[in-house]
Scaffold this motif. Structure first.
Motif, PDB file in Angstrom:
ATOM      1  N   LEU A   1       0.822  -1.204   0.000  1.00  0.00           N
ATOM      2  CA  LEU A   1       0.000   0.000   0.000  1.00  0.00           C
ATOM      3  C   LEU A   1       0.859   1.259   0.000  1.00  0.00           C
ATOM      4  CD1 LEU A   1      -2.855  -0.903   2.523  1.00  0.00           C
ATOM      5  CD2 LEU A   1      -3.118  -0.398   0.080  1.00  0.00           C
ATOM      6  N   VAL A   2       1.894   1.263   0.838  1.00  0.00           N
ATOM      7  CA  VAL A   2       2.784   2.423   0.917  1.00  0.00           C
ATOM      8  C   VAL A   2       3.511   2.628  -0.408  1.00  0.00           C
ATOM      9  CG1 VAL A   2       4.824   3.365   2.050  1.00  0.00           C
ATOM     10  CG2 VAL A   2       3.060   2.231   3.405  1.00  0.00           C
ATOM     11  N   ASP A   3       4.090   1.566  -0.939  1.00  0.00           N
ATOM     12  CA  ASP A   3       4.841   1.679  -2.186  1.00  0.00           C
ATOM     13  C   ASP A   3       3.941   2.065  -3.357  1.00  0.00           C
ATOM     14  OD1 ASP A   3       7.212   0.998  -0.926  1.00  0.00           O
ATOM     15  OD2 ASP A   3       7.015  -1.142  -1.370  1.00  0.00           O
ATOM     16  N   GLY A   4       2.668   1.671  -3.278  1.00  0.00           N
ATOM     17  CA  GLY A   4       1.748   1.982  -4.370  1.00  0.00           C
ATOM     18  C   GLY A   4       1.204   3.397  -4.341  1.00  0.00           C
ATOM     19  N   HIS A   5       1.299   4.080  -3.202  1.00  0.00           N
ATOM     20  CA  HIS A   5       0.696   5.399  -3.074  1.00  0.00           C
ATOM     21  C   HIS A   5       1.691   6.516  -2.778  1.00  0.00           C
ATOM     22  CE1 HIS A   5      -2.869   2.821  -2.583  1.00  0.00           C
ATOM     23  NE2 HIS A   5      -3.567   3.863  -2.980  1.00  0.00           N
ATOM     24  N   LEU A   6       2.913   6.161  -2.365  1.00  0.00           N
ATOM     25  CA  LEU A   6       3.907   7.182  -2.039  1.00  0.00           C
ATOM     26  C   LEU A   6       5.152   6.984  -2.888  1.00  0.00           C
ATOM     27  CD1 LEU A   6       3.614   7.111   1.878  1.00  0.00           C
ATOM     28  CD2 LEU A   6       2.498   8.698   0.286  1.00  0.00           C
ATOM     29  N   ARG A   7       5.948   8.015  -2.994  1.00  0.00           N
ATOM     30  CA  ARG A   7       7.148   7.970  -3.824  1.00  0.00           C
ATOM     31  C   ARG A   7       8.304   7.358  -3.022  1.00  0.00           C
ATOM     32  NH1 ARG A   7       7.984  13.935  -5.684  1.00  0.00           N
ATOM     33  NH2 ARG A   7       9.841  12.989  -6.639  1.00  0.00           N
ATOM     34  N   THR A   8       8.232   6.062  -2.850  1.00  0.00           N
ATOM     35  CA  THR A   8       9.226   5.352  -2.050  1.00  0.00           C
ATOM     36  C   THR A   8      10.354   4.822  -2.926  1.00  0.00           C
ATOM     37  OG1 THR A   8       8.112   3.222  -2.295  1.00  0.00           O
ATOM     38  CG2 THR A   8       7.433   4.611  -0.437  1.00  0.00           C
ATOM     39  N   LEU A   9      11.439   4.457  -2.259  1.00  0.00           N
ATOM     40  CA  LEU A   9      12.475   3.601  -2.829  1.00  0.00           C
ATOM     41  C   LEU A   9      12.239   2.240  -2.177  1.00  0.00           C
ATOM     42  CD1 LEU A   9      15.531   6.033  -2.556  1.00  0.00           C
ATOM     43  CD2 LEU A   9      14.215   5.468  -4.610  1.00  0.00           C
ATOM     44  N   PRO A  10      11.571   1.323  -2.882  1.00  0.00           N
ATOM     45  CA  PRO A  10      11.004   0.148  -2.219  1.00  0.00           C
ATOM     46  C   PRO A  10      11.984  -0.978  -1.876  1.00  0.00           C
ATOM     47  CG  PRO A  10      10.499   0.100  -4.551  1.00  0.00           C
ATOM     48  CD  PRO A  10      11.171   1.418  -4.289  1.00  0.00           C
ATOM     49  N   ASP A  11      13.228  -0.888  -2.323  1.00  0.00           N
ATOM     50  CA  ASP A  11      14.155  -1.984  -2.080  1.00  0.00           C
ATOM     51  C   ASP A  11      14.538  -2.061  -0.602  1.00  0.00           C
ATOM     52  OD1 ASP A  11      15.516   0.545  -2.841  1.00  0.00           O
ATOM     53  OD2 ASP A  11      17.306  -0.566  -2.253  1.00  0.00           O
ATOM     54  N   ALA A  12      15.110  -3.191  -0.216  1.00  0.00           N
ATOM     55  CA  ALA A  12      15.455  -3.423   1.189  1.00  0.00           C
ATOM     56  C   ALA A  12      16.461  -2.414   1.715  1.00  0.00           C
ATOM     57  CB  ALA A  12      16.001  -4.841   1.366  1.00  0.00           C
ATOM     58  N   ALA A  13      17.387  -1.995   0.862  1.00  0.00           N
ATOM     59  CA  ALA A  13      18.416  -1.045   1.299  1.00  0.00           C
ATOM     60  C   ALA A  13      17.826   0.277   1.765  1.00  0.00           C
ATOM     61  CB  ALA A  13      19.421  -0.805   0.178  1.00  0.00           C
ATOM     62  N   HIS A  14      16.611   0.589   1.307  1.00  0.00           N
ATOM     63  CA  HIS A  14      15.958   1.846   1.671  1.00  0.00           C
ATOM     64  C   HIS A  14      14.734   1.616   2.553  1.00  0.00           C
ATOM     65  CE1 HIS A  14      18.278   3.043  -1.931  1.00  0.00           C
ATOM     66  NE2 HIS A  14      18.443   4.147  -1.239  1.00  0.00           N
ATOM     67  N   THR A  15      14.651   0.448   3.186  1.00  0.00           N
ATOM     68  CA  THR A  15      13.504   0.126   4.021  1.00  0.00           C
ATOM     69  C   THR A  15      13.981  -0.345   5.385  1.00  0.00           C
ATOM     70  OG1 THR A  15      12.266  -0.580   2.049  1.00  0.00           O
ATOM     71  CG2 THR A  15      11.377  -1.213   4.200  1.00  0.00           C
ATOM     72  N   SER A  16      13.628   0.394   6.425  1.00  0.00           N
ATOM     73  CA  SER A  16      14.001   0.029   7.792  1.00  0.00           C
ATOM     74  C   SER A  16      12.763  -0.033   8.664  1.00  0.00           C
ATOM     75  CB  SER A  16      14.974   1.064   8.389  1.00  0.00           C
ATOM     76  OG  SER A  16      16.211   1.049   7.718  1.00  0.00           O
ATOM     77  N   LEU A  17      12.866  -0.805   9.717  1.00  0.00           N
ATOM     78  CA  LEU A  17      11.813  -0.890  10.721  1.00  0.00           C
ATOM     79  C   LEU A  17      12.436  -0.483  12.050  1.00  0.00           C
ATOM     80  CD1 LEU A  17       8.827  -1.824  10.870  1.00  0.00           C
ATOM     81  CD2 LEU A  17       9.667  -4.070  11.586  1.00  0.00           C
ATOM     82  N   ILE A  18      11.765   0.400  12.776  1.00  0.00           N
ATOM     83  CA  ILE A  18      12.313   0.882  14.040  1.00  0.00           C
ATOM     84  C   ILE A  18      11.217   0.879  15.098  1.00  0.00           C
ATOM     85  CG2 ILE A  18      11.894   3.309  13.398  1.00  0.00           C
ATOM     86  CD1 ILE A  18      14.442   4.010  15.001  1.00  0.00           C
ATOM     87  N   GLY A  19      11.577   0.483  16.298  1.00  0.00           N
ATOM     88  CA  GLY A  19      10.608   0.459  17.381  1.00  0.00           C
ATOM     89  C   GLY A  19      11.309   0.386  18.722  1.00  0.00           C
ATOM     90  N   SER A  20      10.533   0.548  19.777  1.00  0.00           N
ATOM     91  CA  SER A  20      11.074   0.530  21.130  1.00  0.00           C
ATOM     92  C   SER A  20      10.427  -0.586  21.931  1.00  0.00           C
ATOM     93  CB  SER A  20      10.833   1.879  21.820  1.00  0.00           C
ATOM     94  OG  SER A  20       9.460   2.215  21.793  1.00  0.00           O
ATOM     95  N   SER A  21      11.178  -1.105  22.890  1.00  0.00           N
ATOM     96  CA  SER A  21      10.711  -2.172  23.760  1.00  0.00           C
ATOM     97  C   SER A  21      10.350  -3.411  22.934  1.00  0.00           C
ATOM     98  CB  SER A  21       9.541  -1.690  24.613  1.00  0.00           C
ATOM     99  OG  SER A  21       9.264  -2.616  25.643  1.00  0.00           O
ATOM    100  N   MET A  22       9.094  -3.854  22.951  1.00  0.00           N
ATOM    101  CA  MET A  22       8.695  -4.973  22.105  1.00  0.00           C
ATOM    102  C   MET A  22       8.801  -4.607  20.632  1.00  0.00           C
ATOM    103  SD  MET A  22       7.967  -7.513  24.088  1.00  0.00           S
ATOM    104  CE  MET A  22       7.145  -8.583  22.911  1.00  0.00           C
ATOM    105  N   GLY A  23       8.621  -3.320  20.321  1.00  0.00           N
ATOM    106  CA  GLY A  23       8.798  -2.864  18.941  1.00  0.00           C
ATOM    107  C   GLY A  23      10.226  -3.014  18.469  1.00  0.00           C
ATOM    108  N   GLY A  24      11.178  -2.857  19.379  1.00  0.00           N
ATOM    109  CA  GLY A  24      12.571  -3.098  19.035  1.00  0.00           C
ATOM    110  C   GLY A  24      12.836  -4.569  18.771  1.00  0.00           C
ATOM    111  N   LEU A  25      12.179  -5.409  19.552  1.00  0.00           N
ATOM    112  CA  LEU A  25      12.314  -6.852  19.385  1.00  0.00           C
ATOM    113  C   LEU A  25      11.849  -7.295  17.996  1.00  0.00           C
ATOM    114  CD1 LEU A  25      13.001  -9.376  21.233  1.00  0.00           C
ATOM    115  CD2 LEU A  25      10.535  -9.594  21.510  1.00  0.00           C
ATOM    116  N   ILE A  26      10.670  -6.846  17.584  1.00  0.00           N
ATOM    117  CA  ILE A  26      10.149  -7.273  16.286  1.00  0.00           C
ATOM    118  C   ILE A  26      10.909  -6.625  15.136  1.00  0.00           C
ATOM    119  CG2 ILE A  26       8.343  -5.509  16.073  1.00  0.00           C
ATOM    120  CD1 ILE A  26       8.068  -9.261  15.137  1.00  0.00           C
TER     121      ILE A  26
END
Length: 202
Positions: free
Chosen positions: A65-90
């Protein structure tokens, strides 16, 4: 965590990014963000184990959905996930299990105790490891539970040592002895975490 203000400031530095905030399931947060059940929960309670299903939701529903509606660079090198506590774990789990989708993980104040050692075992099985990791921890993460507070600190340092073996300069670690388990602490560390994850030179 003040992500909007942080991203605006970083854009002025030339580091532009699109942030997608994903709400958690409130009382189901523990279940959604942990890839394994914690043995301390009774069978009738959702005590973890939904992490992989959550990642399927991210990779098969949210990201298209994000890649289809926003001007992203969809490859893994430009995709990160960040979170805290349990969000850091996942976030770390996502980098380890779906390196084809995620190239960076922001692991803030991770609750490694919640997955009963699974994160350490998976890192050991995932060598050589790609991508890069921001890992941080505070010294006062669980002031109401002294044993858990020490576990937060000790586990983060042990994970640093383990990740360092495979990541080298692609790992950034920060420890704040006075850091607490609150968004006020994560907000302070977020700018440097995003600088590291967004820097294509690392």
């Amino acid at each position: 965590m003040g992500a909007d203000e942080t991203l605006t400031a970083l854009a002025a530095e030339g580091l532009e990014a699109i942030a997608v905030g994903i709400p958690n399931g409130n009382e189901r947060r523990y279940h959604e963000y942990s890839p394994v059940r914690h043995p301390g929960f009774p069978p009738e309670v959702e005590g973890g184990g939904g992490g992989d299903a959550y990642l399927v939701f991210l990779t098969d529903t949210v990201k298209p959905l994000v890649d289809g509606h926003l001007r992203t660079l969809p490859d893994a090198a430009h995709t990160s996930l960040i979170g805290s506590s349990m969000g850091g774990l996942i976030s770390l789990h996502a980098l380890l299990t779906r390196p084809d989708v995620f190239g960076g993980a922001g692991v803030m104040s991770p609750a490694f105790w919640a997955c009963a050692g699974e994160a350490f075992d998976r890192v050991r099985r995932s060598s050589p490891m790609g991508g890069k990791v921001w890992l941080d921890i505070g010294g006062r993460e669980g002031t109401d539970h002294p044993e858990r507070q020490q576990a937060y600190w000790d586990d983060a340092h042990a994970m640093r040592d383990l990740l360092q073996q495979g990541l080298g300069e692609r790992l950034r670690f920060q420890a704040d002895p006075e850091g607490i388990h609150r968004e006020t602490a994560w907000k302070v560390r977020l700018p440097e975490a995003l600088r590291f994850l967004l820097d294509e030179q690392v």
